[in-house]
Design a protein around this motif. Structure first.
Motif, PDB file in Angstrom:
ATOM      1  N   SER A 281       0.830  -1.208   0.000  1.00 29.56           N
ATOM      2  CA  SER A 281       0.000   0.000   0.000  1.00 29.56           C
ATOM      3  C   SER A 281       0.861   1.252   0.000  1.00 29.56           C
ATOM      4  O   SER A 281       2.017   1.238   0.409  1.00 29.56           O
ATOM      5  N   TYR A 282       0.252   2.325  -0.474  1.00 27.82           N
ATOM      6  CA  TYR A 282       0.869   3.652  -0.516  1.00 27.82           C
ATOM      7  C   TYR A 282       0.115   4.476   0.501  1.00 27.82           C
ATOM      8  O   TYR A 282      -1.021   4.877   0.265  1.00 27.82           O
ATOM      9  N   LYS A 283       0.717   4.684   1.692  1.00 26.02           N
ATOM     10  CA  LYS A 283      -0.056   5.289   2.764  1.00 26.02           C
ATOM     11  C   LYS A 283       0.660   6.455   3.416  1.00 26.02           C
ATOM     12  O   LYS A 283       1.873   6.604   3.291  1.00 26.02           O
ATOM     13  N   GLY A 284      -0.115   7.252   4.096  1.00 30.05           N
ATOM     14  CA  GLY A 284       0.410   8.400   4.807  1.00 30.05           C
ATOM     15  C   GLY A 284      -0.518   9.585   4.668  1.00 30.05           C
ATOM     16  O   GLY A 284      -1.323   9.648   3.748  1.00 30.05           O
ATOM     17  N   VAL A 285      -0.411  10.530   5.582  1.00 25.73           N
ATOM     18  CA  VAL A 285      -1.255  11.719   5.538  1.00 25.73           C
ATOM     19  C   VAL A 285      -0.508  12.850   4.837  1.00 25.73           C
ATOM     20  O   VAL A 285      -0.918  13.308   3.781  1.00 25.73           O
TER      21      VAL A 285
ATOM     22  N   ASP B 260      10.597   5.235  -2.845  1.00 35.15           N
ATOM     23  CA  ASP B 260       9.926   5.680  -4.073  1.00 35.15           C
ATOM     24  C   ASP B 260      10.779   5.472  -5.320  1.00 35.15           C
ATOM     25  O   ASP B 260      10.251   5.264  -6.404  1.00 35.15           O
TER      26      ASP B 260
ATOM     27  N   SER C 244       9.249  -1.639   4.004  1.00 36.56           N
ATOM     28  CA  SER C 244       9.012  -0.398   3.265  1.00 36.56           C
ATOM     29  C   SER C 244       9.738  -0.482   1.930  1.00 36.56           C
ATOM     30  O   SER C 244      10.657  -1.290   1.771  1.00 36.56           O
TER      31      SER C 244
ATOM     32  N   LYS D 131       3.526  10.339   1.927  1.00 32.92           N
ATOM     33  CA  LYS D 131       3.111   8.985   1.565  1.00 32.92           C
ATOM     34  C   LYS D 131       4.336   8.110   1.312  1.00 32.92           C
ATOM     35  O   LYS D 131       5.293   8.533   0.676  1.00 32.92           O
ATOM     36  N   THR D 132       4.280   6.894   1.839  1.00 29.76           N
ATOM     37  CA  THR D 132       5.357   5.926   1.659  1.00 29.76           C
ATOM     38  C   THR D 132       4.752   4.587   1.252  1.00 29.76           C
ATOM     39  O   THR D 132       3.592   4.300   1.537  1.00 29.76           O
ATOM     40  N   TRP D 133       5.553   3.768   0.586  1.00 31.25           N
ATOM     41  CA  TRP D 133       5.133   2.427   0.201  1.00 31.25           C
ATOM     42  C   TRP D 133       5.445   1.462   1.337  1.00 31.25           C
ATOM     43  O   TRP D 133       6.580   1.398   1.803  1.00 31.25           O
ATOM     44  N   GLU D 134       4.436   0.712   1.763  1.00 32.91           N
ATOM     45  CA  GLU D 134       4.577  -0.244   2.859  1.00 32.91           C
ATOM     46  C   GLU D 134       3.991  -1.582   2.431  1.00 32.91           C
ATOM     47  O   GLU D 134       3.058  -1.623   1.620  1.00 32.91           O
TER      48      GLU D 134
ATOM     49  N   TRP E 133       9.944  10.210   6.222  1.00 33.17           N
ATOM     50  CA  TRP E 133       9.738  10.368   4.780  1.00 33.17           C
ATOM     51  C   TRP E 133      10.267   9.178   3.976  1.00 33.17           C
ATOM     52  O   TRP E 133      10.017   9.074   2.788  1.00 33.17           O
TER      53      TRP E 133
END
Length: 126
Positions: A41-45, A70, A67, A48-51, A100
């Motif tokens: 998933s690509y998440k964050g407020v 990018d 993780s 955004k980071t890939w997890e 980040w």
């Protein structure tokens, strides 16, 4: 007084840069893990980071969270393609991380789709 303040600020800046360089460029360990890819998933407020997560056990009791930076476009595409499959991931572990970069200390650098060891004994269909 201004010289002392300037030296203190320069010292803090140099220490912060060295800390960042140490965390980012010097890996703590490198390795390989395998399991069923259960999440990407690509998440964050704000950032955004890939997890992602890999289930390493039959019951899903052992979860390996990781993780992806990018800049690793090929790895992200492969992980999205292999969602739900058995995969082998090559990773590097860092001493720490920054918000980040990702949520974990484990960063995937390569992914390969594998055959699940749970189904190797089944006969192949002809």
């Amino acid at each position: 007084m201004k010289k002392i303040l300037a030296l203190i600020l320069i010292g803090i800046t140099v220490i912060a840069f060295l800390y960042y360089a140490f965390i980012y460029f010097i890996p703590y360990s490198e390795g390989v893990r395998s399991g069923e890819l259960i999440k990407i998933s690509y998440k964050g407020v704000l950032v955004k980071t890939w997890e992602g997560e890999i289930s390493q056990g039959i019951s899903g009791a052992q979860i390996f969270s990781f993780s992806i930076e990018d800049k690793e476009k090929k790895v992200i595409e492969d992980l999205q393609k292999y969602q739900g499959s058995y995969v082998k991931v090559h990773y590097k572990e860092r001493f720490g991380t920054f918000f980040w970069l990702g949520d974990t200390k484990y960063f995937i650098i390569k992914v390969v789709q594998e055959q699940s060891p749970h189904f190797r004994s089944l006969p192949e269909k002809e």
